[in-house]
Scaffold this motif. Structure first.
Motif, PDB file in Angstrom:
ATOM      1  N   GLY A   1     -19.441  30.824 -51.440  1.00  0.00           N
ATOM      2  CA  GLY A   1     -20.867  31.063 -51.587  1.00  0.00           C
ATOM      3  C   GLY A   1     -21.088  29.525 -52.235  1.00  0.00           C
ATOM      4  O   GLY A   1     -22.817  30.402 -50.906  1.00  0.00           O
ATOM      5  N   TRP A   2     -21.358  29.229 -52.726  1.00  0.00           N
ATOM      6  CA  TRP A   2     -21.756  27.771 -52.756  1.00  0.00           C
ATOM      7  C   TRP A   2     -22.081  26.755 -50.854  1.00  0.00           C
ATOM      8  O   TRP A   2     -23.531  26.575 -50.865  1.00  0.00           O
ATOM      9  CB  TRP A   2     -21.433  27.379 -53.840  1.00  0.00           C
TER      10      TRP A   2
ATOM     11  N   ALA B   1     -22.063  28.228 -48.259  1.00  0.00           N
ATOM     12  CA  ALA B   1     -23.210  29.649 -47.497  1.00  0.00           C
ATOM     13  C   ALA B   1     -24.994  28.858 -48.402  1.00  0.00           C
ATOM     14  O   ALA B   1     -25.882  29.271 -47.712  1.00  0.00           O
ATOM     15  CB  ALA B   1     -22.655  31.069 -47.811  1.00  0.00           C
ATOM     16  N   LEU B   2     -24.613  28.997 -49.825  1.00  0.00           N
ATOM     17  CA  LEU B   2     -26.345  28.654 -49.912  1.00  0.00           C
ATOM     18  C   LEU B   2     -26.547  26.982 -49.525  1.00  0.00           C
ATOM     19  O   LEU B   2     -28.114  26.831 -49.270  1.00  0.00           O
ATOM     20  CB  LEU B   2     -25.783  28.048 -51.671  1.00  0.00           C
ATOM     21  N   SER B   3     -25.790  26.297 -49.583  1.00  0.00           N
ATOM     22  CA  SER B   3     -25.742  25.156 -48.957  1.00  0.00           C
ATOM     23  C   SER B   3     -26.419  24.842 -47.572  1.00  0.00           C
ATOM     24  O   SER B   3     -27.501  24.188 -47.133  1.00  0.00           O
ATOM     25  CB  SER B   3     -24.772  23.879 -48.994  1.00  0.00           C
TER      26      SER B   3
ATOM     27  N   ILE C   1     -27.562  28.011 -46.544  1.00  0.00           N
ATOM     28  CA  ILE C   1     -29.046  27.891 -46.532  1.00  0.00           C
ATOM     29  C   ILE C   1     -30.795  26.980 -46.512  1.00  0.00           C
ATOM     30  O   ILE C   1     -31.489  26.871 -46.131  1.00  0.00           O
ATOM     31  CB  ILE C   1     -29.522  28.867 -47.484  1.00  0.00           C
ATOM     32  N   LEU C   2     -30.495  26.426 -47.527  1.00  0.00           N
ATOM     33  CA  LEU C   2     -30.711  25.108 -48.162  1.00  0.00           C
ATOM     34  C   LEU C   2     -31.206  24.471 -46.543  1.00  0.00           C
ATOM     35  O   LEU C   2     -32.806  24.029 -46.507  1.00  0.00           O
ATOM     36  CB  LEU C   2     -30.231  24.492 -49.333  1.00  0.00           C
TER      37      LEU C   2
ATOM     38  N   GLN D   1     -33.375  26.405 -44.614  1.00  0.00           N
ATOM     39  CA  GLN D   1     -34.926  26.604 -45.355  1.00  0.00           C
ATOM     40  C   GLN D   1     -35.974  25.518 -45.374  1.00  0.00           C
ATOM     41  O   GLN D   1     -36.735  25.451 -45.360  1.00  0.00           O
ATOM     42  CB  GLN D   1     -34.918  27.370 -46.443  1.00  0.00           C
TER      43      GLN D   1
END
Lengths: 398, 251
Positions: free
Chosen positions: B35-36, B38-40, B42-43, B46
């Motif tokens: 999860g983290w 995946a967030l990385s 996205i960051l 984006q």
């Protein structure tokens, strides 16, 4: 003359015995035979079309089109690879046979590639590589595009042989651009291994593989893998006795189908259409060949088997031959003026002879590769009690 | 806070089919790390890609780690190797691997297809503009590849079913960020073959680990090494692999 041929054949039999090609036991010699002629087709294609395509354009007509269709030959290689890799599984070797082949696969392909890359490195380092000068003389795209983005570094050549050849399937940066197929060969082999290991776990294994083969045919790149899967199915059909049964029946439909496919291939090459759909024709062609008794007998003939022994060496060595000998001959002939069709044909024949001799010299590397594969697999693998349970579905069923 | 409790209970029941909350047999830390990571990613996409050119401050050493998409993707691959092999090492059952192998393609294909069809819908309704694209952001690189595929249902299905798994970072990519799928499917099947052949090795890791270490030298081959290391982590945690094999060999 007859006794000379007999002596040569006897020497060849003795020399190539370690490759087990001459033993009928467990080996389907027609596979070797077809592979041999397909390799010759690739070689002739590169010489006639790749090098002299501009000079001897009229060589390409619908009749010769199949014989000189390198792309078609490569697809046949893939079908044969799929079949050869699956045969031992269906012959009762089970999962162990698959794992053994999988362990050996990398060495099987990489060892000869490394040797030939080092040979190319030696040729380039010694200044024997005259491809770019020859390219200008005969307007050859193949020679001209060679060694674009390839530094003269031993590390680069070794790195290319160890993994670059399996990852990069474009001409740029390739030490040996002919080996673009190795990317598909390696992935295709492991697709076959994966499917064989899954085979007994599937409810409808054959139907599943047939459906996957059909679906993969719709895309050019995936159609290469469909050839491997078709080979897998052929291996099972062979063990099931289908081809033997077909060979005892009427032969003319298979001969007619082979001729029709040859003519059709000639036609589509002429028109430049359906080039992305050739995998389907290659699969059908191999199937028809296996069903045809006269064709299989011809492919089992000593000369075909000899070609089979030389198939991978031919595939590997002809590129350095083209770089050095062929290019040198072109430049020598070009000194007296533009190269005529006759001179081009003579150079082609000379290059063919040199390639065959070089392939024969390369055979010990093949023997060493086989030994290396067996020697490295033996200490790391064990036959567990699993094989009883892991026998192929075909043999497990009454 | 009844509202918060309401949301939490609804989320719990909604995600139950995914078995995320069930502690038995599931290593929740894997899900957490994924999860983290995946967030990385996205960051990175984006912020750094979109605004990196306008706000250079975004590209600082601290933020760089949290927006290191390549690093996050490699973590994905290690986690995939781990997740795909955990059922084998707990049960030593080839059927479990076979089941995963058969499901693997559909596990990847269906979400990709859904995303592509949503994209197509957004294009057809002009919510995603196919013209008037800003040339000064990362879209500059992505848009030509995105637009190279004709906006038709057939081509989007073909992309989801086949192209995404073979074309890598090619010219025609509907979702260029899915370049990882090619490696994901290949790496997954390398792990499956390895696991299904595991019993035939005297010490499978004595072969796999040198290969994985050797693979680290090459950029592309290092991706496959990640899968093997992932499998090794779970293999090492579940079994005392070296001891077991030595006992088998000499015992």
């Amino acid at each position: 003359m007859a006794s000379a041929i007999q002596t040569i054949t006897r020497l060849a039999v003795a020399g190539f015995r370690p490759l087990n090609v001459w033993s009928g036991q467990g080996r389907h010699n027609e596979l070797d035979g077809l592979r041999g002629w397909a390799a010759l087709s690739v070689l002739m294609r590169h010489l006639l079309q790749g090098v002299f395509g501009y000079q001897i354009r009229h060589v390409f007509n619908p009749v010769t089109s199949l014989l000189l269709d390198g792309h078609f030959a490569v697809l046949i290689f893939f079908v044969l690879s799929g079949e050869a890799l699956s045969t031992s599984y269906f012959n009762g070797g089970g999962d162990y046979a698959v794992v053994k082949l999988a362990v050996k696969r990398y060495l099987r392909l990489t060892t000869p590639i490394l040797v030939i890359s080092l040979a190319i490195y030696a040729i380039v380092s010694l200044g024997w590589m005259r491809a770019h000068e020859a390219a200008a003389a005969v307007n050859s795209k193949l020679l001209n595009e060679t060694f674009v983005g390839v530094p003269l570094s031993l590390i680069y050549y070794v790195r290319y042989s160890l993994w670059g050849v399996y990852i990069n399937h474009v001409v740029t940066g390739a030490v040996n651009p002919i080996l673009w197929t190795m990317h598909y060969e390696m992935i295709g082999s492991f697709i076959v291994f994966a499917i064989l290991l899954l085979f007994r776990h599937l409810t409808f294994p054959v139907i599943s593989v047939v459906v996957a083969t059909a679906l993969l045919l719709f895309n050019k790149e995936t159609s290469y893998f469909s050839c491997f899967l078709a080979g897998l199915i052929f291996a099972q059909l062979r063990v099931g006795g289908l081809f033997t049964k077909m060979q005892s029946g009427r032969q003319w439909p298979w001969i007619a189908l082979l001729l029709a496919l040859a003519a059709f291939d000639g036609l589509i090459n002429r028109l430049g259409i359906l080039q992305d759909r050739k995998a389907f024709f290659a699969i059908t062609f191999v199937f028809a060949a296996w069903c045809s008794k006269p064709v299989c007998e011809a492919l089992r003939a000593p000369v075909s088997r000899l070609m089979g022994v030389l198939s991978f060496p031919i595939y590997l060595v002809h590129f350095p031959v083209v770089l050095s000998v062929t290019s040198w001959l072109i430049l020598s002939a070009h000194q007296t003026g533009p190269i005529s069709a006759g001179a081009a044909l003579l150079i082609t024949m000379a290059s063919l002879a040199v390639s065959l001799v070089a392939a024969a010299i390369f055979v010990p590397v093949e023997v060493f590769t086989k030994w290396l594969g067996d020697t490295s697999a033996r200490p790391i693998l064990i036959r567990t009690s699993a094989p009883v349970e892991t026998q192929s579905r075909l043999h497990a069923r009454p | 806070m009844p509202a918060l409790e309401f949301v939490r209970s609804n989320l719990k029941s909604a995600f139950r089919p995914l078995n995320i909350r069930d502690p038995s047999g599931r290593h929740n830390e894997l899900d957490g790390l994924r999860g983290w990571a995946a967030l990385s990613v996205i960051l990175l996409h984006q912020f750094k890609y979109q605004f990196g050119k306008f706000i250079p401050l975004i590209d600082n050493p601290l933020a760089s780690f949290f927006m290191d998409g390549r690093f996050a993707v490699c973590i994905f691959f290690v986690l995939s190797g781990d997740a795909l092999s955990s059922s084998y090492f707990t049960s030593r059952n080839n059927t479990a691997v076979a089941k995963l192998a058969i499901k693997r393609y559909f596990r990847l294909f269906i979400p990709v297809l859904t995303t592509c069809l949503i994209c197509l819908l957004l294009i057809k309704t002009s919510i995603i503009p196919t013209n008037n694209i800003r040339q000064d952001t990362i879209i500059d690189e992505i848009a030509p590849r995105f637009l190279a595929t004709p906006a038709s249902t057939g081509s989007y299905i073909k992309y989801s079913a086949i192209d995404v798994f073979i074309s890598g970072n090619g010219e025609s990519q509907i979702i260029p960020y899915l370049w990882t799928m090619k490696y994901e499917i290949l790496g997954s099947y390398i792990v499956f073959i390895f696991l299904m052949g595991y019993n035939f090795f005297r010490c499978a890791w004595a072969v796999a680990l040198p290969f994985a270490l050797f693979g680290l030298i090459g950029k592309e081959s290092s991706i496959f090494s990640c899968f093997i290391f992932g499998a090794f982590l779970v293999g090492y945690a579940t079994l005392n692999i070296f001891k077991e094999k030595i006992v088998f060999q000499f015992g």
